[in-house]
Scaffold this motif. Structure first.
Motif, PDB file in Angstrom:
ATOM      1  N   LYS A  95       0.956  -1.150  -0.016  1.00 44.48           N
ATOM      2  CA  LYS A  95      -0.118  -0.085   0.137  1.00 44.48           C
ATOM      3  C   LYS A  95       1.057   1.270   0.114  1.00 44.48           C
ATOM      4  N   SER A  96       1.762   1.257   0.723  1.00 43.15           N
ATOM      5  CA  SER A  96       2.554   2.494   1.211  1.00 43.15           C
ATOM      6  C   SER A  96       3.632   2.731  -0.363  1.00 43.15           C
ATOM      7  N   SER A  97       3.846   1.488  -0.913  1.00 40.47           N
ATOM      8  CA  SER A  97       4.665   1.486  -2.150  1.00 40.47           C
ATOM      9  C   SER A  97       3.872   2.014  -3.194  1.00 40.47           C
ATOM     10  N   VAL A 107       5.770   8.223   2.592  1.00 38.05           N
ATOM     11  CA  VAL A 107       5.381   7.164   3.157  1.00 38.05           C
ATOM     12  C   VAL A 107       6.729   6.319   3.787  1.00 38.05           C
ATOM     13  N   ASP A 108       6.339   5.382   4.850  1.00 38.07           N
ATOM     14  CA  ASP A 108       7.209   4.456   5.431  1.00 38.07           C
ATOM     15  C   ASP A 108       7.119   3.042   4.715  1.00 38.07           C
ATOM     16  N   ILE A 109       8.050   2.573   3.867  1.00 39.36           N
ATOM     17  CA  ILE A 109       7.915   1.341   3.303  1.00 39.36           C
ATOM     18  C   ILE A 109       8.923   0.364   4.077  1.00 39.36           C
ATOM     19  N   THR A 115       3.462  -1.458   9.399  1.00 34.57           N
ATOM     20  CA  THR A 115       4.053  -0.323   9.473  1.00 34.57           C
ATOM     21  C   THR A 115       3.377   0.935   9.494  1.00 34.57           C
ATOM     22  N   THR A 116       2.258   0.861   8.666  1.00 31.83           N
ATOM     23  CA  THR A 116       1.572   2.136   8.652  1.00 31.83           C
ATOM     24  C   THR A 116       0.100   1.862   9.416  1.00 31.83           C
ATOM     25  N   ARG A 117       0.105   3.007  10.654  1.00 34.47           N
ATOM     26  CA  ARG A 117      -0.885   2.567  11.510  1.00 34.47           C
ATOM     27  C   ARG A 117      -1.970   3.843  11.452  1.00 34.47           C
ATOM     28  N   ILE A 134      -5.768   7.343  -0.278  1.00 34.32           N
ATOM     29  CA  ILE A 134      -5.387   7.050   1.137  1.00 34.32           C
ATOM     30  C   ILE A 134      -5.088   5.795   1.441  1.00 34.32           C
ATOM     31  N   GLU A 135      -3.956   5.932   1.694  1.00 35.03           N
ATOM     32  CA  GLU A 135      -3.416   4.530   2.593  1.00 35.03           C
ATOM     33  C   GLU A 135      -4.130   4.126   3.697  1.00 35.03           C
ATOM     34  N   ALA A 136      -5.010   3.137   3.909  1.00 33.02           N
ATOM     35  CA  ALA A 136      -5.569   2.928   5.207  1.00 33.02           C
ATOM     36  C   ALA A 136      -4.636   1.845   6.049  1.00 33.02           C
TER      37      ALA A 136
HETATM   38 MG   LIG Z   1       2.259   0.967   4.632  1.00 36.83          MG
END
Ligand SMILES: [Mg+2]
Ligand SMILES: Nc1nc2c(ncn2[C@@H]2O[C@H](COP(=O)(O)OP(=O)(O)OP(=O)(O)O)[C@@H](O)[C@H]2O)c(=O)[nH]1
Length: 391
Positions: A95-97, A107-109, A115-117, A134-136
């Motif tokens: 998702k982040s990628s 973003v944090d990949i 990782t994504t909170r 929007i990355e959920a």
């Molecule tokens: Mg992520």
């Protein structure tokens, strides 16, 4: 089975609907829940209401924490651009990628899970419009039952205009996609158009109840529908029922609980071993019901199709407007639903426009000559230029 609520519960629901203040809504929802008798027919409703309560509690906490002081019916993320698209997927699917490859978001990949909170927005350009992605935070088994941040993630999906469902092709994509669809279905978010469409358009007091059935009622008749609606104090509304609808589905529409979201499946990591075979597995599972795009976010391949596929799946169009006194049309299009009319456009521009509408002139490649003078019912197409003349 219809829930058959007692009158005081129905009355309370009316109050719930009328308020936009989250604290007030929370209090009223709790009161509403206490008025709902517990039996098999109300089980589904109770679960639904409890979810709403949990979501609102989180919203309130979140607001307190961030102290943004912004008002509005929902926290989530303010919409921008032509459409808001939620990236929904299991952890580590990319998702982040995808966000990094298609937007300028930071973003944090990471190869580590979860990782994504927090939801992360980014803007993706497509021709002359923008999609807000929007990355959920990752979905997982149990999300719909409130596990981890599941309800927040599903709330983001519910609030979006469309979804990108990402699967990782280095693992069984069918298992991933069916898990995602299952959790969403539990939260009553559908990715295929439901057979029935029930629109409840509430009107001012005294307008009366108008019910139009364009499709077929299943297991109930017109009177049952009328009774049900009146039971919820839906007395001033325009209710349109298309497709094949059961009384349950009509009740859902009153509670606005089932929602349909157009979705695109992004099958990521095509660069990895075994991905090709998995992509085929996925295709035969989906059987054309959802568009699938094979990509590698890391190698940045396959992504050029994403904008166009989203645009098509969302069934939207761009309409350019021109002032009668100007030579050039505005470069920023209005985004309307496919098959919208000149009237829909006028309403979108200004609420006064629909009352004072006289005629419009339309420029379009598909017309044999342009401009053409048209009336309010003229159906627009992507790319049309419209000049509205008022009385
Ligand atoms: Mg992520
Ligand atoms: N080989 C390959 N690896 C990828 C690709 N896209 C992402 N990855 C890797 O997959 C891992 C997870 O990627 P993320 O983008 O962080 O995944 P996510 O879905 O945001 O994960 P969470 O936020 O942790 O739930 C990282 O190690 C990425 O480098 C791809 O196209 N090919």
């Amino acid at each position: 089975m219809p829930t058959n609520l007692p009158p005081d519960a129905k009355k309370k629901w009316e109050e719930v609907e009328a308020t936009r203040n989250p604290r007030e809504k929370l209090r009223l929802l709790e009161e509403f829940l206490s008025l709902v008798p517990r039996h098999k027919g109300t089980a589904r409703l109770c679960v639904q209401v409890k979810k709403q309560i949990t979501n609102i509690r989180k919203e309130i906490e979140e607001r307190k924490r961030k102290k943004t002081g912004k008002s509005g019916p929902r926290i989530f993320i303010e919409k921008e651009g032509a459409a808001q698209i939620a990236l929904i997927a299991l952890t580590k699917s990319g998702k982040s990628s995808l966000l990094a490859a298609t937007t300028n978001a930071k973003v944090d990949i990471s190869p580590n899970p979860y990782t994504t909170r927090e939801p992360v927005p980014g803007i993706m350009n497509y021709q002359d419009i923008q999609f807000q992605m929007i990355e959920a935070p990752a979905l997982m088994e149990g999300s719909a039952d409130g596990r981890a941040w599941g309800l927040q993630t599903l709330g983001i999906a519910r609030n979006a205009d469309g979804l990108i469902l990402i699967v990782d092709l280095s693992q069984n994509p069918v298992r991933q996609l069916s898990l995602i669809l299952h959790e969403m279905e539990k939260a009553r978010i559908l990715t295929s158009r439901p057979k029935a469409r029930v629109e409840v358009d509430r009107k001012f007091m005294g307008a009366g109840l108008r019910i139009i059935v364009l499709g077929k009622l299943i297991g109930c008749n017109f009177r049952d529908v009328e009774e049900l609606l009146k039971g919820y104090n839906v007395t001033d509304a325009f209710v349109k029922i298309s497709g094949e609808a059961t009384l349950d589905e009509i009740e859902d529409a009153v509670f606005q609980s089932t929602t349909y979201k157009p979705a695109v499946v992004v099958a990521n990591k095509v660069d990895l071993r075994g991905a090709e075979g998995n992509l085929q597995l996925l295709r035969s599972y989906v059987r054309g019901k959802l568009p699938i795009i094979g990509v590698s976010c890391e190698k940045r391949t396959g992504l050029q199709k994403l904008g166009e596929t989203l645009f098509r799946t969302l069934e939207i169009m761009r309409i350019y407007t021109k002032e009668p006194s100007e030579r050039e049309y505005s470069r920023r299009p209005f985004i309307l639903k496919k098959n919208a009319t000149v009237y829909n456009l006028a309403k979108n521009i200004h609420s006064d426009f629909k009352n004072n509408f006289n005629f419009a002139r339309v420029w379009s490649k598909r017309l044999t000559f342009s401009p053409q003078k048209v009336g309010a019912t003229f159906v627009l197409q992507d790319g049309d230029v419209v000049e509205i003349h008022l009385k």
